[in-house]
Motif scaffolding. Sequence first.
Motif, mmCIF file in Angstrom:
data_model
loop_
_atom_site.group_PDB
_atom_site.id
_atom_site.type_symbol
_atom_site.label_atom_id
_atom_site.label_comp_id
_atom_site.label_asym_id
_atom_site.label_seq_id
_atom_site.Cartn_x
_atom_site.Cartn_y
_atom_site.Cartn_z
ATOM 1 N N ASP A 3 -46.109 -20.053 -10.506
ATOM 2 C CA ASP A 3 -45.713 -18.656 -10.695
ATOM 3 C C ASP A 3 -46.259 -17.773 -9.576
ATOM 4 O OD1 ASP A 3 -44.387 -19.317 -13.027
ATOM 5 O OD2 ASP A 3 -46.112 -18.890 -14.285
ATOM 6 N N LEU A 4 -47.470 -18.047 -9.129
ATOM 7 C CA LEU A 4 -48.056 -17.286 -8.033
ATOM 8 C C LEU A 4 -47.254 -17.481 -6.751
ATOM 9 C CD1 LEU A 4 -50.305 -15.549 -6.772
ATOM 10 C CD2 LEU A 4 -51.614 -17.655 -6.447
ATOM 11 N N ASP A 6 -44.150 -18.401 -6.504
ATOM 12 C CA ASP A 6 -42.843 -17.793 -6.719
ATOM 13 C C ASP A 6 -42.912 -16.284 -6.498
ATOM 14 O OD1 ASP A 6 -40.055 -17.977 -7.567
ATOM 15 O OD2 ASP A 6 -40.722 -16.911 -9.363
ATOM 16 N N TYR A 7 -43.938 -15.659 -7.026
ATOM 17 C CA TYR A 7 -44.105 -14.210 -6.873
ATOM 18 C C TYR A 7 -44.282 -13.828 -5.401
ATOM 19 C CZ TYR A 7 -46.225 -9.600 -7.049
ATOM 20 O OH TYR A 7 -46.510 -8.282 -6.832
ATOM 21 N N ARG A 10 -40.894 -14.475 -3.433
ATOM 22 C CA ARG A 10 -39.849 -13.503 -3.773
ATOM 23 C C ARG A 10 -40.174 -12.113 -3.233
ATOM 24 N NH1 ARG A 10 -36.043 -15.181 -7.608
ATOM 25 N NH2 ARG A 10 -36.522 -17.220 -8.470
ATOM 26 N N SER A 11 -41.454 -11.796 -3.086
ATOM 27 C CA SER A 11 -41.845 -10.497 -2.547
ATOM 28 C C SER A 11 -41.583 -10.406 -1.046
ATOM 29 C CB SER A 11 -43.322 -10.241 -2.817
ATOM 30 O OG SER A 11 -43.573 -10.215 -4.194
ATOM 31 N N PRO A 16 -34.262 -12.651 -3.151
ATOM 32 C CA PRO A 16 -35.183 -13.444 -3.981
ATOM 33 C C PRO A 16 -34.490 -14.502 -4.832
ATOM 34 C CG PRO A 16 -35.042 -11.190 -4.794
ATOM 35 C CD PRO A 16 -34.276 -11.240 -3.517
#
Length: 75
Positions: A3-4, A6-7, A10-11, A16
Amino acid sequence: MKDLLDYIARSLVDTPDAVQIKERVGRFTVTYELSVAPDETGKVIGRSGRVAKAIRDLMGVAAARQNKRVHIDIE
């Protein structure tokens, strides 16, 4: 940890929805294959690989908390 990553990915990119992460888990290591749109690979890698190194450093800290090692392959 996925998740980290991915975040962060995408940022960094403009599209994204094109971010894909594949995860391979071993006994002591975790390998992530990060793929983004072909024209946005440079945004994730950065000049001289600075952004990629920063991402790997952050993920290394997150992995150390779980007593694992992490490898990130950017495609």
